[in-house]
Design an enzyme around this catalytic site. Structure first.
Site, PDB file in Angstrom:
ATOM      1  NE  ARG A 319      11.959  10.490  26.465  1.00 41.82           N
ATOM      2  CZ  ARG A 319      11.058  11.301  27.018  1.00 41.82           C
ATOM      3  NH1 ARG A 319      11.362  12.572  27.227  1.00 41.82           N
ATOM      4  NH2 ARG A 319       9.868  10.880  27.348  1.00 41.82           N
ATOM      5  NE  ARG A 351      18.878  14.194  36.561  1.00 45.51           N
ATOM      6  CZ  ARG A 351      19.310  14.673  37.721  1.00 45.51           C
ATOM      7  NH1 ARG A 351      20.502  14.316  38.176  1.00 45.51           N
ATOM      8  NH2 ARG A 351      18.567  15.489  38.438  1.00 45.51           N
ATOM      9  CB  ALA A 521       9.821   9.083  31.451  1.00 42.77           C
ATOM     10  CD  GLU A 729      14.373  11.807  32.192  1.00 33.80           C
ATOM     11  OE1 GLU A 729      14.964  10.864  31.669  1.00 33.80           O
ATOM     12  OE2 GLU A 729      13.177  12.066  31.984  1.00 33.80           O
TER      13      GLU A 729
END
Length: 806
Positions: A319, A351, A521, A729
């Protein structure tokens, strides 16, 4: 508009309301996992036997002295495990290790009648250890070539050609810290075994299904013999996605072997020293710009500090790579990733899950390069935004949808913050104040929503309607204070067309909704909301048929609004309670299992290509800071945020999430400084910041004096539940504006056009060294604190003079 995103008449979603447990939270009546101990009889208490060395081979564990301690019932060791002695999904985390891998690693657990008896028993356990060399810092691991897990490489375009076409090429290096979750509730579990051997675990976990899976394989039983429930968590932030599993397994093993309930709860020091953090990163990079300051090429290597085991480091790294572009079009890119193996706790989800780390790299690059290009940082960022109608894709090949929202949110912040006027005011203030300086910075966010692992993008729900018209919903998401349960109540009430007070929510349990994904997510509302809506739609279709038969019309002409069924063109109506009662007597099923899967996702992890995200959450933030030139101390004067949550399911909840995420991001970037003992003495590897007295968290004093949050309007997200977008997030990364404002304020202490590097976290000490650098012309770096100089590679071509201000 898509069926999933369409809202009916008088929806309950979109209405601002308090958190469903707000009253219990503020009155102290909300129950958390460890509160259940007081309601449970004959509970044993578990306490860890920690080895206070960074690394070593266990040669003996002697438990005799512990068993002689009054109140000690049993000492759990690896010999007691009937199944697999492992608590990780990668099978690299022995529950009872024979090699200590970090300072404070637990090698056994003592069960006592009281917590004090268990503690004294743990002190009495004797552990023999052959010490081994250890790697504590990320630099140690890189120097030793110590890596584990996948080493992905993301490529896009022709990087070499991009650099050849660049008027300016800069190189640099950047290292930044991790972050402690510091949830209010530490890790906790309570395990019980019934007369049939069924194991029931109350756990503070973001992923009950995975906790169930790990416990089952440790006990050597099938999953249907283990039930996991999560009432609520006092915070999670990702720290309870993977790490609760082993702790729950300890409690379950103890309960299975003794036949008595076993309580597990870490105290704060244990939680800080035994559980993972946000991954710290090291980055080396080379970037090329054309004569107008537009990015032509990026070549970077990101190294994540994984700690001793893999945990979730691979998807975190993936990510990070997927977010190194943030809001910027990078036509040619080559970004490599690797995971360092160190002898510290195993770092885990936090987070943003790698997204903040990737995005911080590009924001730091632009903040460092803007002065050298002779450009205002805001202008440099704007020139490189993704643009509508250009067919631009991310470096991993996903088309960037809604790029117009990047500029829309950005412009709205500029307007609402009166950015240009305040820049003039700040310039006047700085000219009149030699010892304090102010600065105003703006940064944006583009954050992909969905799990990178496609299989995780599914959710389930179970909705029950009782004969009296009351409704009970179960879903697979967990509540950690973020308001997911509140939103699910609103989704159910809206879909069924009934008032909110008719709907109640049950705690998350694996025997109600199986095979769930982690609440992570930022996908909790998307996945579980889709599943709840699906279950409620099944029930509504059945009830519309019943209502049609009573009202003498077609089912397609019946609407249920505010708990009343009416047929179009008729004044006749049927109350919800009567409708449900009629359905029961007509033997219509009043329960439904709902399911949702996110469509349109594909991802090739080997090629590092695909479209792993359903959509992008967009936002922008402007922050004004004031810095003291003598100490580096600073305060945040004002923050203005515009954030895209689609059509909000629950505006009050979403604004709270934006505020909280921003402050937590500001904590990571400016205050929270993890430190380990890196010396060669007896305490090598010990976490030094193991309490709130030594690890500084953001509090009221760090909140902005003026804090303005606006939700982007006219932002319906097609294909998401009731047109909403995730909010958990993305707001954390809005705090980049704090760090960039501090950088600009520090540079104000130097000559015009000075650029400075800034360590992360940008503590007052780090800001002071940046100020000293500015006073010396911006060449002194960070005083040796986590940074390396930016250098122009001397690739200047025509047009470079104008950019340099010459």
């Amino acid at each position: 508009m898509s069926h999933l995103s369409e809202r009916p008449e008088k929806p309950v979603v979109g209405v601002s309301m308090p958190h469903e447990s707000a009253v219990q939270h503020v009155t102290g009546t909300a129950l958390y996992t460890d509160d259940l101990v007081q309601r449970t009889k004959d509970v044993l208490h578990a306490y860890p036997v920690q080895v206070m060395k960074a690394r070593g081979r266990v040669t003996a564990v002697r438990t005799g002295a512990a068993l002689a301690v009054p109140g000690v019932v049993r000492v759990l060791t690896g010999a007691d495990v009937p199944g697999v002695n492992d608590a990780g999904m990668k099978h690299d985390e022995p529950l009872f290790p024979d090699e200590v891998m970090f300072h404070g690693h637990a090698v056994a657990w003592v069960l006592g009648e009281t917590l004090e008896a268990a503690r004294l028993g743990a002190e009495a356990v004797e552990v023999d250890l052959d010490e081994l060399p250890s790697l504590i810092t990320l630099q140690d691991a890189i120097a030793a070539d110590s890596y584990h897990g996948a080493r992905p490489v993301m490529t896009h375009g022709d990087v070499d050609a991009g650099f050849a076409d660049s008027a300016h090429v800069f190189t640099g290096e950047f290292q930044f810290s991790g972050q402690e979750h510091f949830y209010l509730e530490t890790h906790a579990a309570l395990a019980q075994v019934d007369e049939n051997g069924q194991v029931f675990i109350q756990s503070s976990t973001q992923h009950p299904s995975e906790t169930q899976e790990i416990v089952a394989h440790v006990l050597g039983v099938p999953a249907h013999e283990v039930t996991v429930q999560c009432l609520r968590m006092g915070g999670g932030f990702g720290g309870k996605e993977m790490q609760p599993h082993g702790f729950a397994a300890v409690a379950a093993l103890g309960a299975k072997l003794t036949g008595r309930p076993v309580r597990f709860r870490l105290n704060r020091t244990q939680d800080l020293t035994m559980s993972g953090k946000r991954h710290g990163f090291h980055a080396t990079w080379r970037i090329g710009f054309d004569a107008e300051g537009r990015i032509q090429a990026l070549d970077a290597t990101l190294t994540a500090d994984g700690g001793w085991s893999l945990d979730l480091s691979e998807p975190v790294l993936a990510r990070a790579l997927c977010h190194i572009d943030n809001t910027y079009w990078i036509p040619n890119a080559r970004v490599a990733g690797r995971i360092a193996r160190t002898n510290t706790v195993s770092n885990t989800a936090f987070r943003g899950f790698g997204g903040p780390q990737g995005m911080l790299v590009i924001e730091d690059i632009l903040g460092r390069c803007a002065p050298q290009l002779g450009l205002d940082p805001r202008e440099l960022r704007e020139r490189n935004f993704y643009r509508p109608g250009q067919g631009q894709t991310t470096p991993y090949g996903q088309p960037v949808t809604q790029p117009e929202r990047i500029t829309a949110a950005w412009q709205q912040v500029l307007d609402e913050a009166h950015f240009t006027d305040r820049e003039r005011e700040i310039a006047a203030y700085n000219a009149a104040h030699p010892h304090t300086k102010r600065a105003l910075a703006i940064t944006g966010v583009k954050f992909g929503i969905s799990f990178n692992l496609t299989a995780f993008n599914q959710g389930g729900a179970l909705v029950l309607i009782y004969k009296d018209g009351s409704v009970l919903i179960n879903h697979g998401g967990t509540e950690m204070g973020q308001g997911l349960h509140t939103k699910m109540l609103q989704v159910a009430a809206t879909t069924l067309g009934i008032p909110l007070h008719k709907v109640r929510l049950a705690p998350t349990r694996t025997d109600k909704v199986p095979n769930t994904s982690a609440t992570a997510a930022s996908s909790g509302a998307d996945l579980n909301g889709g599943a709840v809506k699906n279950a409620c739609e099944q029930l509504r279709v059945r009830l519309l048929q019943v209502a049609a038969s009573r009202l003498g019309s077609n089912a397609s002409d019946v609407r249920i609004v505010d708990g009343v069924a009416r047929s179009l063109g008729s004044d006749e109506e049927l109350a919800w309670d009567d409708l449900v009662r009629t359905a029961y007597f007509q033997r219509v099923q009043l329960s439904a299992a709902g399911y949702y899967r996110t469509e349109g996702l594909h991802w090739d992890a080997r090629a590092f290509r695909g479209s792993p995200f359903k959509y992008f959450a967009i936002g922008a933030a402007a922050t004004e800071v004031e810095v003291d030139g003598f100490t580096g101390a600073y305060r945040i004067r004002r923050v203005d945020i515009v954030h895209d949550v689609g059509d909000s399911l629950s505006p009050m909840i979403d604004i709270g999430q934006i505020e909280g995420g921003f402050v937590q991001g500001a904590g990571w970037l400016t205050l929270e400084d993890l430190r380990w003992d890196t010396g060669d003495g007896p305490h090598r590897g010990r976490l030094l910041t193991q309490a709130a007295s030594t690890y500084k968290l953001p509090s009221f004093s760090e909140m902005p004096e003026e804090f303005n949050v606006t939700l982007l309007e006219n932002a319906t997200e097609e294909g998401a539940v009731f047109g909403s977008k995730a909010v958990g997030e993305p707001p954390l990364m809005l705090a980049f504006s704090v760090r960039e404002a501090l950088r600009q304020a520090a540079a104000e202490f130097g000559p015009k056009g000075t650029g400075v590097e800034l360590a992360s976290p940008a503590t007052p000490e780090a800001v002071y060294w940046a100020i000293e650098s500015a006073r010396q012309g911006g060449t002194a770096g960070n005083g040796g604190v986590r940074g390396a100089a930016v250098s122009d590679g001397g690739r200047a071509r025509s047009g470079a003079k104008a950019l340099s201000g010459a």
